[in-house]
Design an enzyme around this catalytic site. Structure first.
Site, mmCIF file in Angstrom:
data_model
loop_
_atom_site.group_PDB
_atom_site.id
_atom_site.type_symbol
_atom_site.label_atom_id
_atom_site.label_comp_id
_atom_site.label_asym_id
_atom_site.label_seq_id
_atom_site.Cartn_x
_atom_site.Cartn_y
_atom_site.Cartn_z
ATOM 1 N N ASN A 115 -9.410 25.618 -25.031
ATOM 2 C CA ASN A 115 -9.571 25.780 -26.475
ATOM 3 C C ASN A 115 -8.664 24.837 -27.276
ATOM 4 O O ASN A 115 -9.113 24.191 -28.225
ATOM 5 C CB ASN A 115 -9.312 27.237 -26.874
ATOM 6 N N SER A 282 -45.731 -6.917 -41.157
ATOM 7 C CA SER A 282 -46.648 -5.805 -40.941
ATOM 8 C C SER A 282 -47.590 -6.174 -39.800
ATOM 9 O O SER A 282 -47.908 -7.342 -39.607
ATOM 10 C CB SER A 282 -47.436 -5.558 -42.229
ATOM 11 N N LYS A 288 -46.893 -9.614 -45.554
ATOM 12 C CA LYS A 288 -45.797 -8.687 -45.830
ATOM 13 C C LYS A 288 -44.455 -9.113 -45.258
ATOM 14 O O LYS A 288 -44.355 -9.683 -44.183
ATOM 15 C CB LYS A 288 -46.135 -7.311 -45.239
ATOM 16 N N GLU A 295 -34.445 0.314 -45.828
ATOM 17 C CA GLU A 295 -35.270 1.533 -45.765
ATOM 18 C C GLU A 295 -34.759 2.486 -44.687
ATOM 19 O O GLU A 295 -34.674 3.696 -44.899
ATOM 20 C CB GLU A 295 -36.736 1.178 -45.477
ATOM 21 N N TYR A 322 -11.288 31.103 -31.123
ATOM 22 C CA TYR A 322 -12.342 30.235 -30.581
ATOM 23 C C TYR A 322 -13.593 31.035 -30.227
ATOM 24 O O TYR A 322 -13.510 32.139 -29.695
ATOM 25 C CB TYR A 322 -11.841 29.501 -29.323
ATOM 26 N N GLN A 327 -18.882 24.715 -29.493
ATOM 27 C CA GLN A 327 -19.358 23.635 -28.630
ATOM 28 C C GLN A 327 -20.463 22.837 -29.336
ATOM 29 O O GLN A 327 -20.703 21.675 -29.023
ATOM 30 C CB GLN A 327 -19.879 24.220 -27.311
ATOM 31 N N LYS A 330 -20.156 19.070 -31.512
ATOM 32 C CA LYS A 330 -20.011 17.689 -31.054
ATOM 33 C C LYS A 330 -21.193 16.789 -31.352
ATOM 34 O O LYS A 330 -21.031 15.673 -31.843
ATOM 35 C CB LYS A 330 -19.676 17.667 -29.568
#
Ligand code: ARG
Length: 463
Positions: A115, A282, A288, A295, A322, A327, A330
């Site tokens: 812990n 594109s 394009k 974005e 704890y 857990q 993370k």
């Protein structure tokens, strides 16, 4: 129940082996192995302290430390074999240590619990990652400063409600981005103060009965000191939430930059040229050139804010101390770090190659009656009350709209129809150049002021 296995942690307490699915379900080694080097760093400091306090012998301490260094190497070289049976990064390393050095390895966990160990690892991990993130912000800030310097005189429309409001310089606009990032940097440095506190010694929750020296361990690990309450230090993840909150703000800022780059690179605005290397085409439309990087960064801001909410929800309602819930801290945290580092990198690489289409910016500022406020201010300087001036300029704008001209394109005679206060010198303030040059107070958009802002920003970065 599915099949069982017999290799359980603290198995003496259990009459039954852990369910095979539960073993996998409760394991964290797949993701927490990312903190392996921090885990070893923490263990080396803990073992050194145990040796210095006579809790293990000096010889045992030496053997433990050299075993841990060997494991560190195995991990670096990718030779370490991680096992779900050992549940998490801590147990995997400890089991391997005992493999290598024998019984001394079993003494490492004296006066410690996973812990306080895991809380320490996360703090060491975040402290190091924040340095990387801070360096990324710094790189981006320098790129912004350089672009601002090239564009201290570049006139563009400033917007409110995305409608042309008043002329500004592009350098000034860029410096707004710089300021946002400066505050982001401050927030990171500030939350580091609360991250850099050492939980080791709290053990499972209540501290330990061994004569440990927490100041020594804290010094060895570069923490500013040991935590003040053992229960608090194994349970709260507020420091991770605070970091993710600072990260969400950074991503929110990057998302706003992105939105502007996307708008400006569209045919409708056509204010900037985005570097080809940061855009894609594109699969169907040959013409394009899409601003994919901004974005994607705009999109990724959502997931970081999502992680902030995850962590807040994870923490709320947990009783002291704890709980296994923690857990779950993370994965959101690691993804926040990765996303942030990658987005900052993409931006710092891209910004130096953005070029301003100065003529288009200029013409756009001319089209939106951007100097209307300047005409009102002119009338006020000649003695008119601001509200009356506001009304009169509205009439002049009406004439401009009806005849398709900017205010600076109206003749003196036409302007004088609105007020006798208007004379030849009016044109000095109706031009875009005159308008920006007049805003020369601290924080204003005048080219010289922007140049000063840039040089003082450079000083701040060096400080
Ligand atoms: N893998 C655990 C975590 O990430 C380590 C701490 C486990 N402690 C415990 N008492 N089960 O939080």
């Amino acid at each position: 129940m599915t099949s069982v296995n017999t290799d359980k942690l603290s198995s003496a307490r259990f009459a039954q082996a852990t369910d095979a699915f539960v073993e996998v379900f409760t394991a964290s080694v797949d993701f927490d192995q990312r903190m392996a080097q921090q885990d070893i760093q923490g263990s080396i400091a803990h073992a050194t302290m145990l040796g210095a306090c006579g809790i293990v012998t000096e010889y045992e301490c030496d053997v433990i430390v050299s075993g841990l260094l060997k494991i560190s190497e195995e991990i670096e070289k990718g030779e370490f074999v991680w096992s779900v049976k050992q549940e998490d990064v801590h147990m995997n390393i400890e089991a391997r240590l005992t493999d290598i050095i024998g019984v001394a390895g079993k003494k490492l966990h004296t006066g410690r619990s996973r812990n306080d160990q895991v809380a320490t690892d996360i703090r060491l991990y975040l402290r190091a990652e924040i340095e990387q993130i801070a360096a990324g912000i710094n790189r981006l800030q320098i790129a912004i400063l350089n672009l601002a310097e090239q564009n201290a005189d570049t006139i563009m429309p400033g917007f409110t409600h995305l409608q042309v409001a008043q002329p500004i310089t592009f350098g000034h606009h860029l410096m707004a981005w710089f300021e946002m990032l400066s505050r982001d940097q401050d927030r990171l440095q500030d939350c580091t103060k609360r991250i850099n506190i050492m939980p080791l010694g709290a053990a499972a929750l209540a501290g330990t009965s061994y004569p440990i020296d927490r100041n020594l361990t804290a010094n060895l690990l570069g923490f500013s000191g040991p935590s003040a309450n053992s229960l608090d230090s194994v349970s709260d993840r507020d420091f991770a939430i605070e970091f993710t909150s600072a990260a969400s703000l950074i991503m929110m800022h990057l998302s706003r930059f992105s939105e502007e780059l996307i708008l400006w690179s569209s045919a409708q605005f056509d204010f900037i040229d985005m570097p080809d290397a940061f855009c894609t085409g594109s699969s169907i439309m040959p013409q394009k050139k899409n601003p994919d990087v901004p974005e994607l960064v705009r999109g990724k801001s959502g997931r970081v804010t999502g992680h902030l909410i995850s962590l807040l929800m994870l923490m709320k309602s947990q009783p002291l101390a704890y709980n296994k819930d923690n857990q779950e801290d993370k994965e959101p945290l690691f993804d926040t770090v990765d996303t942030l580092i990658n987005c900052l990198r993409a931006y710092a690489d891209m910004v130096p190659h953005i070029s301003a289409k100065k003529e288009n910016m200029y013409n756009s500022a001319k089209r939106g009656f951007a100097t209307a406020t300047d005409l009102a201010d002119y009338l006020v300087r000649k003695g008119m009350a601001f509200r009356d001036a506001h009304e009169i300029v509205g009439q002049a704008v009406r004439l401009g709209l009806d005849t398709g001209r900017d205010l600076s394109e109206l003749s003196l005679v036409e302007l004088q129809r609105f007020s006798v206060l208007i004379v030849e010198d009016v044109f000095g303030c109706l031009t875009l150049e005159g308008s920006v040059a007049a805003r020369k107070h601290i924080g204003g958009t005048a080219p010289d002021t922007v140049r000063n802002a840039i040089s003082s920003a450079r000083q701040r970065l060096l400080a």
